[in-house]
Design an enzyme around this catalytic site. Structure first.
Site, PDB file in Angstrom:
ATOM      1  N   LEU A  54       0.859  -1.180   0.000  1.00  0.00           N
ATOM      2  CA  LEU A  54       0.000   0.000   0.000  1.00  0.00           C
ATOM      3  C   LEU A  54       0.900   1.237   0.000  1.00  0.00           C
ATOM      4  O   LEU A  54       1.630   1.461   0.962  1.00  0.00           O
ATOM      5  CB  LEU A  54      -0.863  -0.033   1.270  1.00  0.00           C
ATOM      6  CG  LEU A  54      -2.069   0.891   1.317  1.00  0.00           C
ATOM      7  CD1 LEU A  54      -3.248   0.288   0.545  1.00  0.00           C
ATOM      8  CD2 LEU A  54      -2.493   1.131   2.782  1.00  0.00           C
ATOM      9  N   HIS A  55       0.887   1.979  -1.089  1.00  0.00           N
ATOM     10  CA  HIS A  55       1.750   3.159  -1.133  1.00  0.00           C
ATOM     11  C   HIS A  55       1.188   4.309  -1.969  1.00  0.00           C
ATOM     12  O   HIS A  55       1.749   5.388  -1.994  1.00  0.00           O
ATOM     13  CB  HIS A  55       3.119   2.770  -1.695  1.00  0.00           C
ATOM     14  CG  HIS A  55       3.097   2.476  -3.163  1.00  0.00           C
ATOM     15  ND1 HIS A  55       2.650   1.280  -3.661  1.00  0.00           N
ATOM     16  CD2 HIS A  55       3.437   3.226  -4.225  1.00  0.00           C
ATOM     17  CE1 HIS A  55       2.724   1.300  -4.975  1.00  0.00           C
ATOM     18  NE2 HIS A  55       3.189   2.469  -5.356  1.00  0.00           N
ATOM     19  N   ARG A  56       0.081   4.074  -2.697  1.00  0.00           N
ATOM     20  CA  ARG A  56      -0.446   5.122  -3.588  1.00  0.00           C
ATOM     21  C   ARG A  56      -0.856   6.349  -2.790  1.00  0.00           C
ATOM     22  O   ARG A  56      -1.489   6.209  -1.738  1.00  0.00           O
ATOM     23  CB  ARG A  56      -1.692   4.624  -4.322  1.00  0.00           C
ATOM     24  CG  ARG A  56      -1.429   3.467  -5.181  1.00  0.00           C
ATOM     25  CD  ARG A  56      -1.499   3.829  -6.641  1.00  0.00           C
ATOM     26  NE  ARG A  56      -0.955   2.711  -7.356  1.00  0.00           N
ATOM     27  CZ  ARG A  56      -0.138   2.795  -8.385  1.00  0.00           C
ATOM     28  NH1 ARG A  56       0.219   3.968  -8.841  1.00  0.00           N
ATOM     29  NH2 ARG A  56       0.323   1.729  -8.978  1.00  0.00           N
ATOM     30  N   ARG A  74       6.996   6.148   1.443  1.00  0.00           N
ATOM     31  CA  ARG A  74       5.918   7.154   1.464  1.00  0.00           C
ATOM     32  C   ARG A  74       4.870   6.794   2.540  1.00  0.00           C
ATOM     33  O   ARG A  74       4.471   7.642   3.341  1.00  0.00           O
ATOM     34  CB  ARG A  74       5.235   7.221   0.102  1.00  0.00           C
ATOM     35  CG  ARG A  74       3.959   8.049   0.115  1.00  0.00           C
ATOM     36  CD  ARG A  74       3.148   7.785  -1.125  1.00  0.00           C
ATOM     37  NE  ARG A  74       3.700   8.405  -2.304  1.00  0.00           N
ATOM     38  CZ  ARG A  74       3.555   9.695  -2.607  1.00  0.00           C
ATOM     39  NH1 ARG A  74       2.880  10.485  -1.823  1.00  0.00           N
ATOM     40  NH2 ARG A  74       4.082  10.187  -3.699  1.00  0.00           N
TER      41      ARG A  74
END
Ligand code: UD1
Length: 384
Positions: A224-226, A259
């Site tokens: 999960l990084h968007r 991020r």
């Protein structure tokens, strides 16, 4: 001699160019091509720079050291794209390639294609040098969501490229709908799958499961990084509460992107996550270990693009935590299910998987490990 300039910058790019370079090296050894060896020059923009985000992929996939590292690092989209463009132009002018190759949909992809395209309309005349053609590998994918930075990068890159290498039939349709001439479009399959097929022996040897004390099919993997998932406090909080429910039923392994790590700290979610005993956060994981981890998992939850394809190939159930996907074949024929960020839907699908009712996928045409062979053959024909 034909000179190719290959541009990479971010984690998914490295995976895609590894089999391409291997294939270029292979055809160069073939007798009939000796008069036209394909020489390549590798440029790393430096978009990703941490060891776990960059160097480990070069080691895992035996990618040669880049000829240039532009060292641009992080920044706003405009700044990052602009920095790459500024530093790349002199490299192209010095190297004088016949073809510039960009892959995927990251900022380095667009910046690279744009520099090459802009050189064509400059008044610059260089003796004995014809300005380069541009090839885009993984062209035509569309999420139809213009708030995604990748969608902007994909669309613009496709419209300034000369050779468009597409992974699935929907990509061809998208390009034709946008008025791109069919002679530029080549349905060649998925280069990511080439990387996977070529790395199989190494993947087999990976010790990641024992390192993380995991048993096959007894855990799930999360990526999960968007920005759309981790930059909004409410969305991220809802997702964490969803993962909290799931980890009560099955262990979740989350190799965390820098991020996401930054955002979790910023929103003060660290203590909440620590209380979730079956939710294991690790540093980012290299390619070989990551594929081994996913292959051995019960299912994957992700907002990544490439992993939707890799799970379809590996026949591992995949729950995509996004509103859209640019890879529709993984839904139509593969193991992917678009769950959006809907807690009820995600939990319902997890329950199905845990009770043995997971979606079974089919084999996708041209995802056969021979995509780079097709690409290099076409490149040879087009630029000789
Ligand atoms: C980029 C791509 C995305 C891809 C992802 C894979 C764009 C627009 N996005 O997103 O499509 O799925 O790579 O990982 O190109 N950072 C580090 N170390 C690094 C790299 C990044 O700490 O080596 C941190 C920095 O705080 C940076 C942030 O991550 O500001 C975001 O990096 P960036 O390259 O802008 O985008 P990604 O989110 O990695």
């Amino acid at each position: 001699m034909l000179k190719l300039l290959i541009i990479v910058g971010a984690r998914p790019n490295f995976i895609k160019i590894a089999p391409l370079i291997e294939e270029i090296n292979r055809v160069n050894k073939l007798k009939y091509l000796r008069t036209y060896p394909l020489k390549f020059c590798l440029v790393h923009t430096g978009q990703h720079y941490d060891y776990e985000m960059s160097q480990i992929f070069f080691q895992d996939l035996k990618i040669p050291k880049p000829d240039y590292n532009l060292g641009v690092g992080s920044g706003s989209h405009a700044l990052q794209t602009a920095k790459i463009m500024e530093k790349l132009e002199p490299v192209i002018l010095k190297e004088k390639p016949n073809l510039v190759i960009v892959v995927g949909d990251v900022n380095s992809t667009l910046a690279g294609a744009l520099v090459a395209a802009k050189l064509r309309c400059s008044q610059l005349l260089i003796t004995n040098y014809q300005l380069p053609l541009i090839a885009h590998i993984e062209a035509g994918l569309r999420s139809f969501d213009m708030t995604m930075p990748e969608e902007i990068n994909r669309r613009l890159t496709d419209h300034i490229s000369d050779l468009l290498f597409v992974t699935e039939p929907a990509g061809v349709k998208n390009l034709l709908n946008e008025g791109i001439h069919k002679e530029k479009i080549y349905l060649v399959g998925d280069i990511m799958i080439d990387a996977l097929v070529k790395s199989k022996p190494k993947i087999q040897k990976s010790k990641i499961l024992s390192k993380l004390n995991l048993k096959k099919k007894n855990y799930a993997v999360l990526t999960l990084h968007r920005p759309s998932n981790v930059d909004d406090k409410k969305i991220l909080s809802n997702l964490i509460s969803t993962f909290n429910e799931i980890q009560k039923k099955i262990k979740i392994i989350y190799p965390i992107h820098p991020r996401a790590k930054k955002q979790i700290k910023k929103f003060g979610f660290k203590t909440r996550l620590k209380k979730m005993k079956n939710f294991i956060i690790t540093s980012p994981i290299g390619y070989i270990d990551m594929i081994k981890l996913v292959r051995g998992s019960k299912f994957l939850m992700t907002d990544s693009g490439g992993l939707q394809e890799e799970t379809t190939f590996l026949k591992v159930p995949c729950l995509t935590l996004r509103e859209t996907t640019e890879r529709p074949i993984t839904i139509e024929k593969g193991t992917n299910i678009l769950c959006k960020r809907n807690k009820e839907k995600i939990i319902k699908e997890v329950k199905k998987i845990l009770s043995g009712k997971e979606k079974k996928g089919q084999t996708i045409r041209l995802w056969d490990g021979k995509t780079t062979e097709r690409i290099v053959r076409i490149l040879g024909e087009k630029i000789i």
